[in-house]
Design a protein around this motif. Structure first.
Motif, PDB file in Angstrom:
ATOM      1  N   LYS A   1      -8.452  -9.828  12.970  1.00  0.00           N
ATOM      2  CA  LYS A   1      -8.864  -8.931  14.069  1.00  0.00           C
ATOM      3  C   LYS A   1      -7.758  -8.857  15.108  1.00  0.00           C
ATOM      4  CE  LYS A   1     -13.842  -9.812  14.028  1.00  0.00           C
ATOM      5  NZ  LYS A   1     -14.155 -11.184  13.607  1.00  0.00           N
ATOM      6  N   PHE A   2      -7.617  -7.688  15.737  1.00  0.00           N
ATOM      7  CA  PHE A   2      -6.734  -7.560  16.896  1.00  0.00           C
ATOM      8  C   PHE A   2      -7.575  -7.789  18.142  1.00  0.00           C
ATOM      9  CE2 PHE A   2      -3.296  -4.471  15.103  1.00  0.00           C
ATOM     10  CZ  PHE A   2      -2.749  -5.530  14.396  1.00  0.00           C
ATOM     11  N   LEU A   3      -7.086  -8.619  19.060  1.00  0.00           N
ATOM     12  CA  LEU A   3      -7.804  -8.872  20.303  1.00  0.00           C
ATOM     13  C   LEU A   3      -6.950  -8.385  21.472  1.00  0.00           C
ATOM     14  CD1 LEU A   3      -8.695 -12.630  19.606  1.00  0.00           C
ATOM     15  CD2 LEU A   3     -10.082 -10.639  19.028  1.00  0.00           C
ATOM     16  N   PRO A   4      -7.501  -7.532  22.338  1.00  0.00           N
ATOM     17  CA  PRO A   4      -6.724  -7.077  23.494  1.00  0.00           C
ATOM     18  C   PRO A   4      -6.298  -8.273  24.337  1.00  0.00           C
ATOM     19  CG  PRO A   4      -8.771  -5.844  23.280  1.00  0.00           C
ATOM     20  CD  PRO A   4      -8.851  -6.976  22.301  1.00  0.00           C
TER      21      PRO A   4
ATOM     22  N   SER B   1      -1.138 -11.365   5.599  1.00  0.00           N
ATOM     23  CA  SER B   1      -0.580 -11.151   6.945  1.00  0.00           C
ATOM     24  C   SER B   1      -0.252  -9.678   7.180  1.00  0.00           C
ATOM     25  CB  SER B   1       0.643 -12.033   7.159  1.00  0.00           C
ATOM     26  OG  SER B   1       1.637 -11.757   6.185  1.00  0.00           O
ATOM     27  N   GLU B   2       0.940  -9.301   6.809  1.00  0.00           N
ATOM     28  CA  GLU B   2       1.407  -7.956   7.149  1.00  0.00           C
ATOM     29  C   GLU B   2       0.496  -6.862   6.586  1.00  0.00           C
ATOM     30  OE1 GLU B   2       3.486  -7.966   9.416  1.00  0.00           O
ATOM     31  OE2 GLU B   2       3.780  -5.816   9.560  1.00  0.00           O
ATOM     32  N   LYS B   3      -0.037  -7.106   5.420  1.00  0.00           N
ATOM     33  CA  LYS B   3      -0.885  -6.075   4.818  1.00  0.00           C
ATOM     34  C   LYS B   3      -2.130  -5.793   5.672  1.00  0.00           C
ATOM     35  CE  LYS B   3      -2.796  -4.706   0.466  1.00  0.00           C
ATOM     36  NZ  LYS B   3      -3.223  -5.138  -0.840  1.00  0.00           N
ATOM     37  N   PRO B   4      -2.943  -6.835   5.993  1.00  0.00           N
ATOM     38  CA  PRO B   4      -4.070  -6.546   6.883  1.00  0.00           C
ATOM     39  C   PRO B   4      -3.642  -6.118   8.286  1.00  0.00           C
ATOM     40  CG  PRO B   4      -3.981  -8.901   6.339  1.00  0.00           C
ATOM     41  CD  PRO B   4      -3.019  -8.199   5.438  1.00  0.00           C
ATOM     42  N   PHE B   5      -2.527  -6.649   8.784  1.00  0.00           N
ATOM     43  CA  PHE B   5      -2.064  -6.232  10.121  1.00  0.00           C
ATOM     44  C   PHE B   5      -1.783  -4.730  10.141  1.00  0.00           C
ATOM     45  CE2 PHE B   5       0.150 -10.631  10.836  1.00  0.00           C
ATOM     46  CZ  PHE B   5      -1.097 -11.238  10.902  1.00  0.00           C
ATOM     47  N   GLN B   6      -1.159  -4.251   9.060  1.00  0.00           N
ATOM     48  CA  GLN B   6      -0.812  -2.828   9.004  1.00  0.00           C
ATOM     49  C   GLN B   6      -2.066  -1.950   8.990  1.00  0.00           C
ATOM     50  OE1 GLN B   6       2.007  -1.236   9.419  1.00  0.00           O
ATOM     51  NE2 GLN B   6       3.060  -3.174   9.742  1.00  0.00           N
ATOM     52  N   SER B   7      -3.115  -2.422   8.294  1.00  0.00           N
ATOM     53  CA  SER B   7      -4.343  -1.605   8.300  1.00  0.00           C
ATOM     54  C   SER B   7      -4.929  -1.567   9.700  1.00  0.00           C
ATOM     55  CB  SER B   7      -5.414  -2.140   7.358  1.00  0.00           C
ATOM     56  OG  SER B   7      -4.864  -2.815   6.304  1.00  0.00           O
ATOM     57  N   LEU B   8      -4.879  -2.719  10.400  1.00  0.00           N
ATOM     58  CA  LEU B   8      -5.422  -2.751  11.757  1.00  0.00           C
ATOM     59  C   LEU B   8      -4.564  -1.935  12.727  1.00  0.00           C
ATOM     60  CD1 LEU B   8      -6.252  -6.579  12.030  1.00  0.00           C
ATOM     61  CD2 LEU B   8      -7.930  -4.728  11.971  1.00  0.00           C
ATOM     62  N   ALA B   9      -3.270  -1.887  12.443  1.00  0.00           N
ATOM     63  CA  ALA B   9      -2.343  -1.252  13.390  1.00  0.00           C
ATOM     64  C   ALA B   9      -2.438   0.270  13.374  1.00  0.00           C
ATOM     65  CB  ALA B   9      -0.912  -1.676  13.089  1.00  0.00           C
ATOM     66  N   LYS B  10      -3.023   0.818  12.305  1.00  0.00           N
ATOM     67  CA  LYS B  10      -3.165   2.269  12.275  1.00  0.00           C
ATOM     68  C   LYS B  10      -4.255   2.669  13.251  1.00  0.00           C
ATOM     69  CE  LYS B  10      -1.529   2.872   7.649  1.00  0.00           C
ATOM     70  NZ  LYS B  10      -1.978   2.519   6.318  1.00  0.00           N
ATOM     71  N   ASN B  11      -3.892   3.456  14.209  1.00  0.00           N
ATOM     72  CA  ASN B  11      -4.819   3.831  15.267  1.00  0.00           C
ATOM     73  C   ASN B  11      -5.578   5.086  14.852  1.00  0.00           C
ATOM     74  OD1 ASN B  11      -6.048   4.560  17.628  1.00  0.00           O
ATOM     75  ND2 ASN B  11      -4.337   3.836  18.894  1.00  0.00           N
ATOM     76  N   PRO B  12      -6.844   4.916  14.426  1.00  0.00           N
ATOM     77  CA  PRO B  12      -7.549   6.076  13.872  1.00  0.00           C
ATOM     78  C   PRO B  12      -7.793   7.172  14.907  1.00  0.00           C
ATOM     79  CG  PRO B  12      -9.028   4.188  14.096  1.00  0.00           C
ATOM     80  CD  PRO B  12      -7.668   3.729  14.496  1.00  0.00           C
TER      81      PRO B  12
ATOM     82  N   LYS C   1       1.166  -6.570  27.918  1.00  0.00           N
ATOM     83  CA  LYS C   1      -0.278  -6.704  27.683  1.00  0.00           C
ATOM     84  C   LYS C   1      -0.962  -5.398  27.294  1.00  0.00           C
ATOM     85  CE  LYS C   1      -1.157  -6.558  32.618  1.00  0.00           C
ATOM     86  NZ  LYS C   1      -1.387  -7.393  33.772  1.00  0.00           N
ATOM     87  N   ASP C   2      -0.455  -4.271  27.785  1.00  0.00           N
ATOM     88  CA  ASP C   2      -1.120  -3.005  27.484  1.00  0.00           C
ATOM     89  C   ASP C   2      -0.880  -2.542  26.051  1.00  0.00           C
ATOM     90  OD1 ASP C   2      -2.012  -2.979  30.047  1.00  0.00           O
ATOM     91  OD2 ASP C   2      -0.250  -1.893  30.794  1.00  0.00           O
ATOM     92  N   ALA C   3       0.139  -3.071  25.425  1.00  0.00           N
ATOM     93  CA  ALA C   3       0.480  -2.633  24.071  1.00  0.00           C
ATOM     94  C   ALA C   3       0.209  -3.721  23.029  1.00  0.00           C
ATOM     95  CB  ALA C   3       1.948  -2.234  24.016  1.00  0.00           C
ATOM     96  N   GLY C   4       0.647  -4.942  23.320  1.00  0.00           N
ATOM     97  CA  GLY C   4       0.539  -6.028  22.347  1.00  0.00           C
ATOM     98  C   GLY C   4      -0.891  -6.506  22.144  1.00  0.00           C
ATOM     99  N   MET C   5      -1.134  -7.137  21.032  1.00  0.00           N
ATOM    100  CA  MET C   5      -2.472  -7.662  20.702  1.00  0.00           C
ATOM    101  C   MET C   5      -2.340  -9.107  20.230  1.00  0.00           C
ATOM    102  SD  MET C   5      -4.949  -5.304  20.620  1.00  0.00           S
ATOM    103  CE  MET C   5      -5.073  -3.540  20.847  1.00  0.00           C
ATOM    104  N   SER C   6      -3.335  -9.913  20.571  1.00  0.00           N
ATOM    105  CA  SER C   6      -3.450 -11.206  19.904  1.00  0.00           C
ATOM    106  C   SER C   6      -4.122 -10.949  18.551  1.00  0.00           C
ATOM    107  CB  SER C   6      -4.308 -12.170  20.720  1.00  0.00           C
ATOM    108  OG  SER C   6      -3.675 -12.446  21.950  1.00  0.00           O
ATOM    109  N   ILE C   7      -3.978 -11.898  17.647  1.00  0.00           N
ATOM    110  CA  ILE C   7      -4.577 -11.720  16.317  1.00  0.00           C
ATOM    111  C   ILE C   7      -5.427 -12.945  15.995  1.00  0.00           C
ATOM    112  CG2 ILE C   7      -4.108 -11.374  13.861  1.00  0.00           C
ATOM    113  CD1 ILE C   7      -1.338 -10.274  14.722  1.00  0.00           C
ATOM    114  N   SER C   8      -6.626 -12.710  15.507  1.00  0.00           N
ATOM    115  CA  SER C   8      -7.455 -13.844  15.076  1.00  0.00           C
ATOM    116  C   SER C   8      -7.781 -13.699  13.590  1.00  0.00           C
ATOM    117  CB  SER C   8      -8.741 -13.928  15.907  1.00  0.00           C
ATOM    118  OG  SER C   8      -9.624 -12.910  15.527  1.00  0.00           O
ATOM    119  N   PHE C   9      -7.966 -14.828  12.938  1.00  0.00           N
ATOM    120  CA  PHE C   9      -8.324 -14.818  11.509  1.00  0.00           C
ATOM    121  C   PHE C   9      -8.879 -16.178  11.107  1.00  0.00           C
ATOM    122  CE2 PHE C   9      -3.788 -15.534  12.109  1.00  0.00           C
ATOM    123  CZ  PHE C   9      -3.607 -16.765  11.499  1.00  0.00           C
TER     124      PHE C   9
END
Ligand code: ZN
Length: 338
Positions: free
Chosen positions: A222-225, A176-187, A200-208
């Motif tokens: 995955k983060f889904l807008p 959970s948190e570990k993969p979320f944190q990798s996704l949350a880093k905005n390259p 809606k402009d900030a939050g993301m849905s998450i699929s797995f």
């Protein structure tokens, strides 16, 4: 046939009121003890009635969830982030805890007083003894503290799931948190995505996806807008998760620990299991990425001591150095014992 039924009826009537009450109390206690329905609620207060989400195996479609933030209560673990601990009424989205599992004959899950609150923990003391005696990780890994995460979520798998509103997801940090944190880093912008935001402009849905294997491996995060805000009336229902934690005192844990097959290793006659586990985490060192801070743990565990004790260790960039240091200490402990 009729006679037999009558006999049964009579024998039922002969059970005294006291006996009936005794049986009811016993059944109620049993139900209370296993109220969780599954392993997930075992370190929560039995009467908290948290609506745990069943994270089922996925087939064609992945799970889709939103994480809903909540206001912390006054029992949030302090040790994970000692410099900036979560205080009452802080706005947070995850409860992270360290849990010992398999404690005592009932294989209880117990919140670690040390790793969560900096208080003495009989299980950690026992593990330290085992380490000093030079025992292998495999011999005490069952009871080593594991990092778990708990979230308030809304699941969108079906209308029925969505209508349930807030549910509680209890899951390993690794999935959970570990993969979320990798996704949350905005390259691109170098910032961080506040994926649990209600807007809606900030939050993301998450699929797995969840595999049907023994470990119920979760992958493909995955983060889904999102094109909707989370309504206030839903987010107001989020649980202050830390308020529901079942905190056991030192004596209770010690008693459970000693009541198990697993006794204090303070003497030479330790009953500690010497069976070899089927899966060895030692087989999982990942390619190392050298780092300047090779003698400090990036996951806030103890370098050279906690090697292999946490989910984080599996993909840790300093795993090799840390486990070598661990082996070195163990070898020197063995020498001292001679
Ligand atoms: Zn502990």
């Amino acid at each position: 046939m009729r006679d037999r039924m009558n006999q049964k009826e009579e024998s039922r009537n002969s059970i005294s009121q006291d006996k009936m009450m005794e049986q009811l109390i016993k059944r109620t206690q049993e139900s209370y003890d296993r109220k969780d329905g599954d392993a997930t609620s075992k370190y929560f207060l039995p009467d908290s009635e948290l609506p745990f989400w069943k994270c089922t195996t996925t087939k064609e479609d992945p799970h889709i969830i939103d994480i809903i933030p909540f206001y912390a209560g006054d029992r949030f673990p302090t040790e994970l982030n000692r410099r900036n601990p979560v205080l009452k009424d802080d706005y947070v989205y995850v409860l992270e805890v360290f849990v010992h599992s398999g404690i005592g004959p009932a294989k209880e899950m117990i919140l670690c007083p040390l790793k969560n609150y900096g208080k003495p923990c009989p299980v950690c003391e026992e593990i330290d003894i085992q380490i000093k005696e030079g025992r292998e990780w495999e011999e005490y890994s069952d009871i080593a503290p594991k990092r778990r995460c708990v979230y308030n979520i809304i699941c969108y798998d079906s209308d029925k799931e969505e209508k349930k509103g807030i549910q509680i997801w209890e899951v390993s940090h690794k999935y959970s948190e570990k993969p979320f944190q990798s996704l949350a880093k905005n390259p691109r912008e170098g910032g961080i995505i506040p994926f649990a935001a209600l807007q809606k402009d900030a939050g993301m849905s998450i699929s797995f996806e969840v595999a049907g294997d023994t470990y119920k491996t979760i992958s493909g995060h995955k983060f889904l807008p999102r094109n909707y805000d989370i309504p206030r009336n839903i987010s107001d229902d989020a649980y202050a998760l830390d308020q529901h934690l079942l905190l056991r005192d030192y004596d209770y844990i010690k008693e459970k620990l000693q009541g198990g097959a697993w006794r204090s290793g303070k003497t030479e006659t330790s009953n500690f299991s010497r069976e070899q586990p089927s899966d060895s985490r030692r087989q999982a060192p990942k390619p190392t990425q050298q780092d300047d801070s090779r003698d400090s743990c990036p996951c806030e565990h103890e370098f050279g001591v906690d090697a292999d004790r946490f989910d984080d260790c599996e993909n840790c960039e300093i795993y090799k150095d840390c486990s070598e240091e661990f082996d070195r200490r163990r070898a020197s402990a063995k020498l001292k014992r001679r």
